[in-house]
Structures are given as structure tokens and as C-alpha cells.
Design a protein around this motif. Structure first.
Motif, PDB file in Angstrom:
ATOM      1  N   ASP A   1       1.251   4.712  -0.134  1.00  0.00           N
ATOM      2  CA  ASP A   1       1.280   5.459   0.996  1.00  0.00           C
ATOM      3  C   ASP A   1       1.858   5.492   2.335  1.00  0.00           C
ATOM      4  O   ASP A   1       0.750   6.065   3.265  1.00  0.00           O
ATOM      5  CB  ASP A   1      -0.341   4.858   1.206  1.00  0.00           C
ATOM      6  N   PHE A   2       2.795   5.150   2.797  1.00  0.00           N
ATOM      7  CA  PHE A   2       3.794   5.188   4.269  1.00  0.00           C
ATOM      8  C   PHE A   2       4.802   5.005   3.960  1.00  0.00           C
ATOM      9  O   PHE A   2       6.020   4.874   4.459  1.00  0.00           O
ATOM     10  CB  PHE A   2       3.518   3.527   4.504  1.00  0.00           C
TER      11      PHE A   2
ATOM     12  N   THR B   1      -5.973  -1.198  10.316  1.00  0.00           N
ATOM     13  CA  THR B   1      -4.294  -0.924  10.146  1.00  0.00           C
ATOM     14  C   THR B   1      -4.588  -1.530  12.157  1.00  0.00           C
ATOM     15  O   THR B   1      -5.356  -1.614  12.412  1.00  0.00           O
ATOM     16  CB  THR B   1      -3.822   0.480  10.638  1.00  0.00           C
ATOM     17  N   THR B   2      -3.455  -1.820  12.635  1.00  0.00           N
ATOM     18  CA  THR B   2      -3.266  -2.230  14.144  1.00  0.00           C
ATOM     19  C   THR B   2      -3.581  -0.869  15.117  1.00  0.00           C
ATOM     20  O   THR B   2      -4.110  -0.518  15.140  1.00  0.00           O
ATOM     21  CB  THR B   2      -1.760  -2.476  14.581  1.00  0.00           C
TER      22      THR B   2
ATOM     23  N   GLU C   1       6.960   2.906   2.061  1.00  0.00           N
ATOM     24  CA  GLU C   1       7.012   3.304   0.397  1.00  0.00           C
ATOM     25  C   GLU C   1       6.027   3.759   0.050  1.00  0.00           C
ATOM     26  O   GLU C   1       4.659   4.539   1.047  1.00  0.00           O
ATOM     27  CB  GLU C   1       5.761   1.565   0.719  1.00  0.00           C
TER      28      GLU C   1
ATOM     29  N   THR D   1       5.189  -3.416   3.895  1.00  0.00           N
ATOM     30  CA  THR D   1       4.286  -3.091   3.158  1.00  0.00           C
ATOM     31  C   THR D   1       4.005  -2.118   5.084  1.00  0.00           C
ATOM     32  O   THR D   1       2.709  -1.908   5.447  1.00  0.00           O
ATOM     33  CB  THR D   1       2.548  -2.988   2.767  1.00  0.00           C
ATOM     34  N   GLY D   2       4.882  -2.431   5.831  1.00  0.00           N
ATOM     35  CA  GLY D   2       4.922  -2.177   7.245  1.00  0.00           C
ATOM     36  C   GLY D   2       3.931  -2.605   8.236  1.00  0.00           C
ATOM     37  O   GLY D   2       3.468  -1.832   8.682  1.00  0.00           O
TER      38      GLY D   2
ATOM     39  N   THR E   1       2.026  -5.420  10.578  1.00  0.00           N
ATOM     40  CA  THR E   1       2.474  -6.287  11.983  1.00  0.00           C
ATOM     41  C   THR E   1       2.529  -6.810  11.889  1.00  0.00           C
ATOM     42  O   THR E   1       0.810  -7.358  11.012  1.00  0.00           O
ATOM     43  CB  THR E   1       1.801  -4.502  12.919  1.00  0.00           C
TER      44      THR E   1
ATOM     45  N   PHE F   1      -4.394  -0.871   1.641  1.00  0.00           N
ATOM     46  CA  PHE F   1      -4.299  -1.395   2.440  1.00  0.00           C
ATOM     47  C   PHE F   1      -5.083  -2.662   2.787  1.00  0.00           C
ATOM     48  O   PHE F   1      -4.912  -3.959   3.101  1.00  0.00           O
ATOM     49  CB  PHE F   1      -3.431  -0.517   3.964  1.00  0.00           C
TER      50      PHE F   1
ATOM     51  N   GLN G   1      -5.647   4.585   9.370  1.00  0.00           N
ATOM     52  CA  GLN G   1      -5.571   4.299   8.297  1.00  0.00           C
ATOM     53  C   GLN G   1      -6.717   2.963   8.323  1.00  0.00           C
ATOM     54  O   GLN G   1      -6.223   1.895   9.399  1.00  0.00           O
ATOM     55  CB  GLN G   1      -4.349   3.712   8.042  1.00  0.00           C
TER      56      GLN G   1
ATOM     57  N   ASP H   1       1.066   4.613  12.684  1.00  0.00           N
ATOM     58  CA  ASP H   1       2.811   4.388  13.037  1.00  0.00           C
ATOM     59  C   ASP H   1       4.073   5.485  13.950  1.00  0.00           C
ATOM     60  O   ASP H   1       4.151   6.172  12.393  1.00  0.00           O
ATOM     61  CB  ASP H   1       3.401   3.084  12.139  1.00  0.00           C
TER      62      ASP H   1
ATOM     63  N   SER I   1       1.099  -1.095  -0.308  1.00  0.00           N
ATOM     64  CA  SER I   1       0.296  -0.523  -0.056  1.00  0.00           C
ATOM     65  C   SER I   1       1.052   0.927   0.054  1.00  0.00           C
ATOM     66  O   SER I   1       1.101   1.099   1.199  1.00  0.00           O
ATOM     67  CB  SER I   1      -0.482   0.166   0.822  1.00  0.00           C
TER      68      SER I   1
ATOM     69  N   ARG J   1      -3.910 -11.932  12.404  1.00  0.00           N
ATOM     70  CA  ARG J   1      -3.337 -11.862  10.749  1.00  0.00           C
ATOM     71  C   ARG J   1      -2.510 -13.373  10.816  1.00  0.00           C
ATOM     72  O   ARG J   1      -2.893 -13.835   9.201  1.00  0.00           O
ATOM     73  CB  ARG J   1      -2.240 -11.145  10.219  1.00  0.00           C
TER      74      ARG J   1
HETATM   75  N1  ARG Z   1       1.748  -1.296  10.784  1.00  0.00           N
HETATM   76  C1  ARG Z   1       0.517  -0.949  10.723  1.00  0.00           C
HETATM   77  C2  ARG Z   1      -0.195  -2.500  10.344  1.00  0.00           C
HETATM   78  O1  ARG Z   1       0.144  -3.665  10.494  1.00  0.00           O
HETATM   79  C3  ARG Z   1      -0.062  -0.381  10.291  1.00  0.00           C
HETATM   80  C4  ARG Z   1       0.373  -0.653   8.141  1.00  0.00           C
HETATM   81  C5  ARG Z   1       0.345   0.318   7.178  1.00  0.00           C
HETATM   82  N2  ARG Z   1       1.233  -0.101   5.517  1.00  0.00           N
HETATM   83  C6  ARG Z   1       0.759   1.264   4.994  1.00  0.00           C
HETATM   84  N3  ARG Z   1       1.978   0.664   3.650  1.00  0.00           N
HETATM   85  N4  ARG Z   1      -0.271   2.014   4.846  1.00  0.00           N
HETATM   86  O2  ARG Z   1      -1.803  -2.726  11.172  1.00  0.00           O
END
Ligand code: ARG
Length: 263
Positions: free
Chosen positions: A47-48, A155-156, A52, A104-105, A107, A87, A152, A193, A45, A112
Motif C-alpha cells: 500500500d506504499f 508507523t513511525t 510496494e 516494506t519501507g 524504518t 502493516f 498509517q 514517509d 504491506s 523494533r
Molecule cells: N517507514 C515507516 C515505518 O517504518 C512507514 C512504513 C510503512 N510501510 C508500508 N508498506 N505501508 O513505520
């Protein structure tokens, strides 16, 4: 005669390329490109920042995750092809085999893990709060009770804020949407984050907003593969380990986060 041969060769190459591309639709990273290398289809995603993102006028996706997955792909002998997917659509895309991996960052968490398998952790993160500069009442996470919060979707941050008593949580598509909503006065706070909030405030030098020092969680990012795809997961973990051992990971880390250590 020579000309004909040349024409034939060009034709054969074009055919090989076409077949190579057609192969990309196949399953689990088994498709081969025209160069003979396999293609790793990556979902992110985009946008982060700084993990990314895409800068205006730049065609390549950039960031820590993008550099890391390209290095991992190279180590594995795969071409890397990155697709930008919202996302909340990423895990479904993985399950539908539209992509082979997600970086994609994301968690690593138990919820999950029911649907995907994660690589070894590659970055330690957590959640922080962004508020307007003149905010007086919100100083830490306990002050978010009864407040309006943007996060977002999927997300977490969404998960953690939904349990705050009396909080009204708005789930928006991207962190940028969340920050816009905060600036426009539609919410009192954004939860997101830590490294992304820091980058937004310090590197992008946003004004009118500030990030609070309080941290809600400690979270590890992992690369996700479809559940049960142990073959690919092993290759990714091996490549990641190699990059950590040979200093390549540290180089990529320093490029995006400076000399600061993992915290
Ligand atoms: N670390 C958080 C999660 O896993 C947010 C990740 C959002 N990543 C992104 N590319 N927008 O839920």
C-alpha cells in the motif's frame, strides 16, 4: 509400455510439486520448491507506492522494495514469494514464522530492534506533511500542535505525531485512507514517509493537496528477519552488498526514483 512410463513420470512430477508446496509451510526459508530452489517468504504491506503497490489489472506486486527483494532472492538462489499483510500485522507474521523477511519501507529503530533484526540500511527516508492545497496555517511540523492528523497505523508517523501537544491523531489502515480522510476534511494533515508523499502528489498527480518541504526525521529502511536469524540475515546483507557493488541496486533505484541521489 512407453505410455505407461510417461504417465508415471507425470505422476512423479505432480507428487514432487505437491511435496514442494507442502514444504512451504516449514520454518525459516528452508522450504524447497519444485525447482529445487529454496523459497524466501516475504511479507509486505502492499500500500506504499513507489516501494510496494499493485496497479489495477496487474497481478504482480511492484515497486522498489519488490524489485530489490526479487534481486536479493535471485542472488541467494531462492525463489521469492510475496504476501500482502497489513502493516501492523507484519512483525507478528514474522514472529509467527508465516514469513521469513519483511521488506516494506520499514524504518530501522530501537523499538523494533527489540523484536526483529534488521539488515544493513537500503534506503534513506524521512517524514513530511501533506495538507490541502488551500491550507494557510500549517507550514511546518511546529504548526501541527492542536491539529487533526491522519497517519498509517503502527508507523513511525504514528509514533512521532502522538507526542505533538494537543494533536488528535487518527491511525488508519493505509496511506491511501489517510489521503482520503484529508481530502474529505476529516483531518488537517497527513504525516507519512517523504518518498511516498512525493510519489502520490507528483507521479499520481493528485490535485487539491500539496506536500510541505519541512522534514521531521531522517530514517533508514531495513529488511527485517526474525530475531536471532543471523544465518538468513548474513545471506541478505551479502546479497545486498553484491547488488550495490555490481550496479544492480543503482539500476533499480533509477527505475523508481530517476537519477536523484539518496538524500
Ligand atoms: N517507514 C515507516 C515505518 O517504518 C512507514 C512504513 C510503512 N510501510 C508500508 N508498506 N505501508 O513505520
Amino acid at each position: 509400455m512407453f505410455q505407461w512410463k510417461k504417465l508415471l513420470a507425470v505422476g512423479a512430477l505432480a507428487l514432487a510439486t505437491a511435496v514442494g508446496f507442502a514444504g512451504c509451510g516449514g520454518d525459516n526459508a528452508a522450504s524447497s520448491s519444485s525447482s529445487g530452489a529454496k523459497t524466501l517468504k516475504v511479507g509486505a504491506s502492499v500500500d506504499f507506492a513507489p516501494f510496494e503497490f499493485q496497479d489495477e489489472g496487474q497481478s504482480e506486486y511492484q515497486g522498489f522494495d519488490m524489485d530489490l527483494i526479487r534481486a536479493i532472492g535471485k542472488e541467494m538462489g531462492y525463489d521469492v514469494e510475496i504476501q500482502n499483510i497489513g502493516f501492523d500485522g507484519l512483525i507478528p507474521a514474522l514472529q509467527a514464522k508465516n514469513v521469513d523477511v519483511l521488506i516494506t519501507g520499514m524504518t530501522i529503530n530501537d523499538e523494533r530492534k527489540q523484536t526483529v533484526d534488521f539488515s544493513d540500511p537500503y534506503y534513506q527516508s524521512g517524514l513530511t506533511i501533506v495538507v490541502r492545497e488551500n491550507e494557510q496555517n500549517i507550514k511546518s511540523f511546529k504548526d501541527l500542535e492542536g491539529k487533526k492528523i491522519a497517519v498509517q497505523i503502527g508507523t513511525t508517523s504514528a509514533k512521532e505525531t502522538k507526542v505533538i501537544p494537543g494533536a488528535e491523531v487518527k491511525e488508519l489502515n493505509t496511506p491511501a485512507d489517510c489521503f482520503m480522510e484529508l481530502k474529505a476534511g476529516g483531518v488537517d494533515a497527513v504525516v507519512n514517509d517523504r518518498p511516498v508523499n512525493d510519489y502520490y502528489i507528483h507521479t499520481n498527480q493528485q490535485t487539491g493537496v500539496k506536500v510541505l518541504p519541512d522534514r521531521l526525521t531522517s530514517e533508514d529502511y531495513g529488511i527485517a528477519v526474525a530475531k536471532g536469524n543471523t544465518e538468513l540475515l548474513t545471506k541478505i546483507n551479502d546479497a545486498l552488498k553484491k547488488l550495490k557493488d555490481n550496479g544492480e541496486y543503482d539500476k533499480i533505484f533509477a527505475k523508481w526514483f530517476g537519477e536523484q541521489k539518496q538524500q
